[in-house]
Design a protein around this motif. Structure first.
Motif, PDB file in Angstrom:
ATOM      1  N   TRP A  93       1.116  -1.390  -0.069  1.00  0.00           N
ATOM      2  CA  TRP A  93       0.037   0.206   0.653  1.00  0.00           C
ATOM      3  C   TRP A  93       0.812   0.995   0.372  1.00  0.00           C
ATOM      4  CZ3 TRP A  93      -5.085  -0.135  -0.429  1.00  0.00           C
ATOM      5  CH2 TRP A  93      -5.595  -1.339  -0.414  1.00  0.00           C
ATOM      6  N   TYR A  94       0.910   1.967  -0.878  1.00  0.00           N
ATOM      7  CA  TYR A  94       1.062   3.449  -1.088  1.00  0.00           C
ATOM      8  C   TYR A  94       0.237   4.327  -0.746  1.00  0.00           C
ATOM      9  CZ  TYR A  94       5.858   1.311  -2.552  1.00  0.00           C
ATOM     10  OH  TYR A  94       6.293   1.302  -2.529  1.00  0.00           O
ATOM     11  N   ARG A  95       0.894   5.272   0.139  1.00  0.00           N
ATOM     12  CA  ARG A  95      -0.750   6.879  -0.232  1.00  0.00           C
ATOM     13  C   ARG A  95       0.145   7.991  -0.864  1.00  0.00           C
ATOM     14  NH1 ARG A  95      -1.032   7.716   6.587  1.00  0.00           N
ATOM     15  NH2 ARG A  95       1.479   8.957   7.039  1.00  0.00           N
ATOM     16  N   GLN A  96      -0.523   8.720  -1.333  1.00  0.00           N
ATOM     17  CA  GLN A  96      -0.394  10.481  -1.807  1.00  0.00           C
ATOM     18  C   GLN A  96      -1.443  11.535  -1.107  1.00  0.00           C
ATOM     19  OE1 GLN A  96       0.683  10.555  -6.100  1.00  0.00           O
ATOM     20  NE2 GLN A  96       1.377  12.544  -5.339  1.00  0.00           N
ATOM     21  N   ALA A  97      -0.440  12.222  -0.572  1.00  0.00           N
ATOM     22  CA  ALA A  97      -1.387  13.280   0.718  1.00  0.00           C
ATOM     23  C   ALA A  97      -0.819  14.582   0.001  1.00  0.00           C
ATOM     24  CB  ALA A  97      -0.698  13.876   1.520  1.00  0.00           C
ATOM     25  N   PRO A  98      -1.799  15.672  -0.045  1.00  0.00           N
ATOM     26  CA  PRO A  98      -2.086  16.786  -1.323  1.00  0.00           C
ATOM     27  C   PRO A  98      -0.716  17.155  -0.932  1.00  0.00           C
ATOM     28  CG  PRO A  98      -4.402  16.400  -0.164  1.00  0.00           C
ATOM     29  CD  PRO A  98      -3.510  15.474   0.485  1.00  0.00           C
ATOM     30  N   GLY A  99      -0.215  17.822  -2.141  1.00  0.00           N
ATOM     31  CA  GLY A  99       0.919  18.787  -2.068  1.00  0.00           C
ATOM     32  C   GLY A  99       2.313  17.850  -1.744  1.00  0.00           C
ATOM     33  N   ASP A 155      -3.574  13.898   9.211  1.00  0.00           N
ATOM     34  CA  ASP A 155      -2.227  13.443   8.921  1.00  0.00           C
ATOM     35  C   ASP A 155      -1.998  12.129   7.878  1.00  0.00           C
ATOM     36  OD1 ASP A 155       0.082  14.378  11.463  1.00  0.00           O
ATOM     37  OD2 ASP A 155      -0.519  15.775   9.471  1.00  0.00           O
ATOM     38  N   ASP A 156      -3.380  11.150   8.354  1.00  0.00           N
ATOM     39  CA  ASP A 156      -3.505  10.142   7.073  1.00  0.00           C
ATOM     40  C   ASP A 156      -3.761  10.232   6.128  1.00  0.00           C
ATOM     41  OD1 ASP A 156      -2.012   8.168   8.981  1.00  0.00           O
ATOM     42  OD2 ASP A 156      -3.272   8.883  10.492  1.00  0.00           O
ATOM     43  N   THR A 157      -4.813  11.534   6.013  1.00  0.00           N
ATOM     44  CA  THR A 157      -5.423  11.515   4.587  1.00  0.00           C
ATOM     45  C   THR A 157      -4.707  11.581   3.483  1.00  0.00           C
ATOM     46  OG1 THR A 157      -7.299  13.063   6.353  1.00  0.00           O
ATOM     47  CG2 THR A 157      -6.891  13.517   3.427  1.00  0.00           C
ATOM     48  N   ALA A 158      -5.528  10.865   2.777  1.00  0.00           N
ATOM     49  CA  ALA A 158      -5.085  10.439   1.378  1.00  0.00           C
ATOM     50  C   ALA A 158      -5.188   9.946   0.440  1.00  0.00           C
ATOM     51  CB  ALA A 158      -3.865  10.007   1.490  1.00  0.00           C
ATOM     52  N   VAL A 159      -5.107   9.528  -0.737  1.00  0.00           N
ATOM     53  CA  VAL A 159      -5.637   8.045  -1.896  1.00  0.00           C
ATOM     54  C   VAL A 159      -4.416   7.591  -1.279  1.00  0.00           C
ATOM     55  CG1 VAL A 159      -5.804   7.992  -3.663  1.00  0.00           C
ATOM     56  CG2 VAL A 159      -6.107  10.148  -3.999  1.00  0.00           C
ATOM     57  N   TYR A 160      -5.243   6.264  -1.238  1.00  0.00           N
ATOM     58  CA  TYR A 160      -4.500   5.495  -0.978  1.00  0.00           C
ATOM     59  C   TYR A 160      -4.323   4.424  -2.034  1.00  0.00           C
ATOM     60  CZ  TYR A 160      -3.642   6.312   4.568  1.00  0.00           C
ATOM     61  OH  TYR A 160      -3.239   7.065   5.499  1.00  0.00           O
ATOM     62  N   TYR A 161      -3.217   3.819  -2.512  1.00  0.00           N
ATOM     63  CA  TYR A 161      -3.335   2.919  -3.670  1.00  0.00           C
ATOM     64  C   TYR A 161      -2.876   1.728  -3.773  1.00  0.00           C
ATOM     65  CZ  TYR A 161      -3.406   7.508  -5.720  1.00  0.00           C
ATOM     66  OH  TYR A 161      -3.088   8.874  -6.975  1.00  0.00           O
ATOM     67  N   CYS A 162      -2.860   0.394  -3.596  1.00  0.00           N
ATOM     68  CA  CYS A 162      -2.854  -0.144  -3.477  1.00  0.00           C
ATOM     69  C   CYS A 162      -1.543  -0.558  -4.801  1.00  0.00           C
ATOM     70  CB  CYS A 162      -3.977  -2.134  -3.675  1.00  0.00           C
ATOM     71  SG  CYS A 162      -4.521  -2.353  -4.685  1.00  0.00           S
ATOM     72  N   THR A 163      -0.821  -1.986  -4.564  1.00  0.00           N
ATOM     73  CA  THR A 163       0.250  -2.206  -5.824  1.00  0.00           C
ATOM     74  C   THR A 163       0.797  -4.234  -5.523  1.00  0.00           C
ATOM     75  OG1 THR A 163       1.949  -1.546  -6.419  1.00  0.00           O
ATOM     76  CG2 THR A 163       2.277  -1.733  -4.335  1.00  0.00           C
ATOM     77  N   VAL A 164       1.008  -4.641  -6.692  1.00  0.00           N
ATOM     78  CA  VAL A 164       1.764  -6.030  -6.931  1.00  0.00           C
ATOM     79  C   VAL A 164       2.817  -5.819  -7.122  1.00  0.00           C
ATOM     80  CG1 VAL A 164       0.707  -7.981  -7.488  1.00  0.00           C
ATOM     81  CG2 VAL A 164      -0.713  -6.840  -6.204  1.00  0.00           C
ATOM     82  N   ASN A 165       3.951  -6.206  -7.039  1.00  0.00           N
ATOM     83  CA  ASN A 165       5.399  -6.743  -7.887  1.00  0.00           C
ATOM     84  C   ASN A 165       5.041  -8.367  -8.548  1.00  0.00           C
ATOM     85  OD1 ASN A 165       7.850  -7.857  -7.891  1.00  0.00           O
ATOM     86  ND2 ASN A 165       7.982  -6.031  -8.935  1.00  0.00           N
ATOM     87  N   GLU A 166       5.116  -8.405  -9.859  1.00  0.00           N
ATOM     88  CA  GLU A 166       4.535  -9.920 -10.336  1.00  0.00           C
ATOM     89  C   GLU A 166       5.548 -10.095 -10.987  1.00  0.00           C
ATOM     90  OE1 GLU A 166       3.380 -13.038 -12.863  1.00  0.00           O
ATOM     91  OE2 GLU A 166       3.815 -10.613 -13.242  1.00  0.00           O
ATOM     92  N   GLY A 167       6.130 -11.422 -10.973  1.00  0.00           N
ATOM     93  CA  GLY A 167       6.686 -11.744 -11.966  1.00  0.00           C
ATOM     94  C   GLY A 167       7.596 -12.785 -11.879  1.00  0.00           C
ATOM     95  N   CYS A 168       8.163 -14.310 -12.323  1.00  0.00           N
ATOM     96  CA  CYS A 168       8.656 -15.556 -12.172  1.00  0.00           C
ATOM     97  C   CYS A 168      10.152 -15.427 -12.084  1.00  0.00           C
ATOM     98  CB  CYS A 168       7.538 -16.462 -12.690  1.00  0.00           C
ATOM     99  SG  CYS A 168       5.748 -17.119 -12.709  1.00  0.00           S
ATOM    100  N   TYR A 169      11.056 -16.648 -11.305  1.00  0.00           N
ATOM    101  CA  TYR A 169      12.176 -16.265 -11.130  1.00  0.00           C
ATOM    102  C   TYR A 169      12.513 -16.894 -12.087  1.00  0.00           C
ATOM    103  CZ  TYR A 169      12.399 -21.459 -11.567  1.00  0.00           C
ATOM    104  OH  TYR A 169      11.906 -22.425 -11.496  1.00  0.00           O
ATOM    105  N   TYR A 170      12.160 -17.269 -13.492  1.00  0.00           N
ATOM    106  CA  TYR A 170      12.530 -17.391 -14.655  1.00  0.00           C
ATOM    107  C   TYR A 170      12.860 -16.691 -15.606  1.00  0.00           C
ATOM    108  CZ  TYR A 170       8.076 -18.975 -15.038  1.00  0.00           C
ATOM    109  OH  TYR A 170       6.598 -19.545 -15.426  1.00  0.00           O
ATOM    110  N   GLU A 171      11.437 -15.609 -15.470  1.00  0.00           N
ATOM    111  CA  GLU A 171      11.507 -14.403 -16.440  1.00  0.00           C
ATOM    112  C   GLU A 171      12.739 -12.938 -16.310  1.00  0.00           C
ATOM    113  OE1 GLU A 171       6.595 -14.245 -16.766  1.00  0.00           O
ATOM    114  OE2 GLU A 171       7.717 -13.489 -14.964  1.00  0.00           O
ATOM    115  N   ALA A 172      13.100 -12.479 -16.961  1.00  0.00           N
ATOM    116  CA  ALA A 172      13.764 -11.612 -17.444  1.00  0.00           C
ATOM    117  C   ALA A 172      13.998 -10.646 -15.945  1.00  0.00           C
ATOM    118  CB  ALA A 172      14.154 -11.419 -18.861  1.00  0.00           C
TER     119      ALA A 172
END
Length: 120
Positions: free
Chosen positions: A36-42, A87-104
């Protein structure tokens, strides 16, 4: 390859709690890290919490002890937020890092974001 969708954002009073959820669709076989990442105004987007495939969690100093990231199912994970502050007010984004070990390389996928507003 993957699509992410956040839910659970809204208005909450200081000191309150909120739970955000992220649902992934597609092939989730080789997910390495979820977060999870977030971006507060400014302000720049910042890391809030991450969890690896093996269950190792990482939190930013600003949310340690208050937020908890969990892998609920193979395709869903959540962020439990307690003792919320303006201070927690922000747009919250979920993120996923995907890639098998055999991929470049791996790929980062992002949701469109959900707004969390902490105000009385």
């Amino acid at each position: 390859q993957l699509q992410l969708a956040e839910s659970g954002g809204g208005l909450v009073q200081p000191g309150g709690s909120l739970r955000l959820s992220c649902a992934a669709s597609g092939d989730t076989t080789c997910i390495n890290t979820l977060g999870w990442y977030r971006q507060a105004p400014g302000k720049e987007r910042e890391m809030v919490a991450t969890i690896t495939h093996g269950g190792t969690t990482t939190y930013s100093d600003t949310v340690k002890g208050r937020f908890t990231i969990s892998r609920d199912t193979t395709k869903k994970f959540s962020l439990q937020m307690n003792s919320l502050s303006p201070d927690d007010t922000a747009v919250y984004y979920c993120t996923v890092n995907e890639g098998c070990y055999y991929e470049a390389s791996t790929t980062d996928y992002w949701g469109k974001g959900t707004l969390v507003t902490v105000s009385s």
